[in-house]
Every structure is written in structure tokens, then in C-alpha cells.
Design a protein around this motif. Structure first.
Motif, PDB file in Angstrom:
ATOM      1  N   GLN A 114      -4.946 -26.905  16.991  1.00  0.00           N
ATOM      2  CA  GLN A 114      -5.188 -25.462  17.103  1.00  0.00           C
ATOM      3  C   GLN A 114      -5.662 -24.893  15.765  1.00  0.00           C
ATOM      4  N   GLU A 116      -7.188 -26.544  13.342  1.00  0.00           N
ATOM      5  CA  GLU A 116      -8.538 -27.041  13.076  1.00  0.00           C
ATOM      6  C   GLU A 116      -9.574 -26.255  13.881  1.00  0.00           C
ATOM      7  N   GLU A 117      -9.228 -25.899  15.091  1.00  0.00           N
ATOM      8  CA  GLU A 117     -10.147 -25.108  15.917  1.00  0.00           C
ATOM      9  C   GLU A 117     -10.369 -23.740  15.280  1.00  0.00           C
ATOM     10  N   LYS A 120     -12.641 -24.237  12.323  1.00  0.00           N
ATOM     11  CA  LYS A 120     -14.005 -24.526  12.788  1.00  0.00           C
ATOM     12  C   LYS A 120     -14.722 -23.227  13.173  1.00  0.00           C
ATOM     13  N   THR A 121     -13.990 -22.318  13.782  1.00  0.00           N
ATOM     14  CA  THR A 121     -14.569 -21.019  14.141  1.00  0.00           C
ATOM     15  C   THR A 121     -15.011 -20.256  12.898  1.00  0.00           C
ATOM     16  N   CYS A 365     -14.408 -30.824  10.912  1.00  0.00           N
ATOM     17  CA  CYS A 365     -13.332 -30.311  11.757  1.00  0.00           C
ATOM     18  C   CYS A 365     -13.246 -31.086  13.069  1.00  0.00           C
ATOM     19  N   GLU A 366     -14.400 -31.313  13.669  1.00  0.00           N
ATOM     20  CA  GLU A 366     -14.422 -32.045  14.934  1.00  0.00           C
ATOM     21  C   GLU A 366     -13.900 -33.465  14.752  1.00  0.00           C
ATOM     22  N   ILE A 369     -10.175 -33.221  14.493  1.00  0.00           N
ATOM     23  CA  ILE A 369      -9.607 -32.983  15.831  1.00  0.00           C
ATOM     24  C   ILE A 369      -9.561 -34.286  16.623  1.00  0.00           C
TER      25      ILE A 369
END
Length: 444
Positions: A114, A116-117, A120-121, A365-366, A369
Motif C-alpha cells: 500500500q 509503495e502504491e 508510485k502515485t 516501485c513496481e 511491489i
């Protein structure tokens, strides 16, 4: 970085051309223009270096944080292995501990995903926001991180001042170390497990329980003289049972601890058998001129001692439970503050990479994840192994030994990453961030 190098090269060429095209008595305007260009170059270089240093610090601190977490994992697994070797835990309890421990790690990995998401945003939005907006957001993120850090540090200082942190766990320690200090393991003592928390150790209930286990034979009797006797020994300590309590976040366990409870039904049955033995001895003595008087007196003393000890337990267990509820509340608060700080730190750190290629950052980030999702799969596999492959103490021992070995290897990898980035920092001359930061200590 590539754009900056191009700028530097172009500026240098311009400077050289200007020097060759003007005489020694160039105008003040030209001199001022040249100085402005040179000053801008210097600022660009300093900013680029500061951004790079911040990147190194972020990478270093991330690796150190992982080292701390892994060291904490190793410590917990080693304690569990020691309990297995000493026979302090049953096979079923050990397997249950493995399952819950991996559930905790799964829950943490899901939280990290969460975070990392969210980061990333931030990266995705950097290209569509002005430098001023990004700087404003970074300042806000830093304020939130500092507030979150202050809250968790202040809470732990308060807990320490109130006497709950007997072993002096550092305020900046990894969150699980703090929870272990509050609701950690139990020290084995004559088949009795004493809580490591010194506030709990000081309760009258724990003192009564410890005395019971230390002098077990004083509070036991042999079922021999009553009708339908089963010729078994009965021990008052058996009325004390252990209950596992799970603290959960969004339905997922993040901490399990053991608490004591009293089985009143077992005590009632035990006392009934004891009274029946006393009554039988009393009747026999009346019929046979006190031929069993010594046995009668012994059982009467047992009855008196057992009733008094049981009363000491029941009179004091309420205060023990009240204190435990207080400590549990502190543990929940500590966990919530630590998670808030972790999230705020991750968001703030994201802005430290603002000068880098946004596509690279998003891909990073991906990648993180995906790694976390792979970790979740691995943790689930470990749970499955516990269910299917651990069938006795030998396979349990092998499991713990293998896991500890894997953790040792992971620690080496993360420590090497930390060492790499710290060397890059220390080798950077006149590092502005180096003077304002000190390496994290991995020892807790």
C-alpha cells in the motif's frame, strides 16, 4: 544527470568564447552576466549533488531498516528454536507460532505494498506538477513525517517513564521489539512461564502462580482413600491455563501473546476429590481408633494449603487482567504510531528522488511491489510447510535451522547494500547531507 552535464559543457564553451571575444577591459554588464552564469552552474551542481546524496541516504536507510527487521526475525526464530530444544513448547504450539508469525509478515508486506502504491502515485504526478508545487508537497510530507516520528518517540518515552520498558528498548527501535518488550515471551521456570514484562512480574497474581509452581508438591495430593479413587496425583498448578491473545490490524494478526486464566471447573473437581479423601480418612479413623490419623492430618493440611493458594490466585487475577489490558492498549497504540511513521517516511522519501527519471522511479516501485508479492507467496509457502512437513521435533528443528540460515544470508545482502551506499556518501567530498546525518545503528 545527463541534462545537467550538457548544461555544464555548454556553459563552459560559452565562457571560453566570451573570454576570447572580449578584451581585458570588458564591460561590467558582461562580467555580471558571466558571474550569474557561473553562480547558476555552481547552484545546479550543488543541487544535483544534494539530490544524489539524499538518494544515497534513502537507499542506505532503507537497507538498514531491512537489516533491523531481519535481525528481529532471527532473534524470534532463535528463541523459538531454543524453546523446541528445551522442550518448553509442544509441537502443535510451535507449528501454530510459525503460522501466526508468517501471518504477521504477510500483513506487513501488504501494508508495504500500500505504501509503495502511494509513493508510485507521487512519482506519476511529478511530471504534471510544477517544481513549486512539488516543493510545497515535499515540505508538507516532511512535516507529517516529523510529526509522526515525534508522536511515536514521545509515546515510547512516556511508556519508558511509566516503567513498562524495563529492558531499555530504544525509542527508535524496530516496532516489533517494542511490542515484544510490552507483550513478549515468557521465561520458563519449573514448567511455569513467567512474563518478561516486569510490570506483570510484579503483580500479586504472578507471585502466587510462581510460588505455586516452585512448590508444586505442597499443593498436590494423591487420590487414594475415597471411593472410586483413580490413584492419580492432582496438582493445583493444573488449574492455571494459558490463553493466546491475538492483536489484529484489519483482521490480520500482528502480535500474539500469552495470558493466564484459571479453570474453575478443574479446581472444583480437584477440591471435591480432596474432600472425599479427607471424609473417607475421617470415617476410617472413627472406626479404627485413629489408625490413619497421620494420613488424615496430612490431607487436612493439603486441603488448607490448596484452598489458601487458590484464593490467592482468584483474589489477584482481576488486577493482573486489568494491567494486561492496559499494556495491550499501549501495544496497540505503539503499533498504530509506528505504522503511521513508516508510511509518512516512505511518502517523504519519495520526494527525495524528484530530480531522477520518473519512469525509472515508477518502475522501481513496481519492482518493489512485485518483490513484496513474491515475499507473500514465500510466507504462505512457509505456513504450508509447517502444516505438511513438520511432523516431529527433528523436522521442526530442521525447519528453524533452515529459516535462520536464510535470514542470515538476507542480512548479509542488505548489509552489503547499506555499506555500498554509505561508502558512496563518505567518499563524496563536502557532502552537505553527510554533515547532517549519521549512520543508523543496526544494534537494538
Amino acid at each position: 544527470m545527463r541534462k545537467l552535464i550538457y548544461l555544464v559543457a555548454g556553459s563552459l564553451c560559452m565562457s571560453a568564447a566570451m573570454t576570447s571575444c572580449v578584451d581585458d577591459e570588458e564591460s561590467n554588464e558582461v562580467k555580471e552576466m558571466r558571474q550569474v552564469q557561473l553562480n547558476q552552474m555552481k547552484l545546479d551542481l550543488e543541487q544535483d549533488k544534494a539530490d544524489l546524496d539524499q538518494t544515497y541516504w534513502n537507499m542506505y536507510n532503507s537497507a538498514i531498516s531491512k537489516v533491523k527487521a531481519l535481525e528481529n526475525d532471527k532473534k524470534n526464530f532463535q528463541l523459538q528454536l531454543d524453546d523446541v530444544k528445551s522442550g518448553n513448547v509442544t509441537l502443535a504450539d510451535a507449528k501454530d507460532a510459525i503460522v501466526k508469525y508468517n501471518d504477521i509478515r504477510i500483513a506487513q508486506a501488504e501494508k508495504d505494498i500500500q505504501d509503495e502504491e502511494a509513493v508510485k502515485t507521487i512519482y506519476k504526478n511529478m511530471d504534471i506538477k510544477s517544481a513549486e508545487d512539488l516543493k510545497e508537497e515535499e515540505i508538507k510530507a516532511e512535516i507529517e513525517m516529523n510529526k509522526a516520528n515525534s508522536a511515536r518517540m514521545s509515546k515510547w518515552t512516556e511508556i519508558t517513564n511509566d516503567g513498562y520498558n524495563y529492558n531499555g528498548v530504544d525509542a527508535d527501535a524496530y516496532w516489533s521489539s517494542k511490542l515484544n518488550e510490552l507483550l513478549g515471551g515468557y521465561t520458563s521456570w519449573n514448567n511455569y512461564f513467567e512474563p518478561t514484562n516486569h510490570k506483570l512480574q510484579g503483580t500479586d497474581f504472578i507471585a502466587a502462580a510462581k510460588d505455586l509452581f516452585d512448590n508444586s508438591n505442597d499443593f498436590s495430593f494423591y487420590d487414594r482413600y475415597r471411593k472410586d479413587a483413580n490413584y492419580s496425583y492432582y496438582y493445583l498448578e493444573n488449574v492455571i491455563e494459558y490463553e493466546t491473545v491475538d492483536l489484529k490490524d484489519e483482521g490480520v494478526v500482528y502480535k500474539s501473546y500469552t495470558k493466564y486464566k484459571i479453570n474453575t471447573e478443574d479446581y472444583t473437581e480437584m477440591l471435591g476429590f480432596l474432600k472425599a479423601n479427607v471424609d473417607s480418612l475421617q470415617k476410617y479413623n472413627l472406626l479404627h481408633d485413629n489408625a490413619w490419623e497421620d494420613e488424615y492430618n496430612e490431607y487436612m493440611e493439603k486441603k488448607t494449603a490448596i484452598e489458601a493458594k487458590y484464593k490467592a490466585l482468584t483474589d489477584n487475577i482481576a488486577a493482573y487482567n486489568t494491567l494486561l489490558t492496559t499494556i495491550e492498549g499501549l501495544a496497540k497504540e505503539v503499533y498504530a504510531l509506528e505504522m503511521a511513521y513508516n508510511k509518512a517516511t516512505n511518502i517523504y522519501n519519495a520526494y527525495g528522488y524528484s530530480s531522477m527519471d520518473k519512469e525509472v522511479l515508477v518502475m522501481q516501485c513496481e519492482s518493489n511491489i512485485n518483490n513484496l508479492r513474491e515475499d507473500i507467496v514465500r510466507y504462505k509457502d512457509l505456513k504450508e510447510q509447517a502444516d505438511n512437513d513438520i511432523v516431529d521435533n527433528a523436522t521442526l528443528n530442521t525447519y528453524y535451522t533452515l529459516v535462520i540460515s536464510q535470514i542470515d544470508n538476507d542480512i548479509k545482502i542488505q548489509q552489503s547494500i547499506a555499506d555500498k551506499y554509505y561508502k558512496l556518501l563518505t567518499s563524496s567530498n563536502n557532502s552537505s547531507s553527510e554533515s547532517a546525518n549519521t549512520p543508523a545503528n543496526t544494534e537494538e
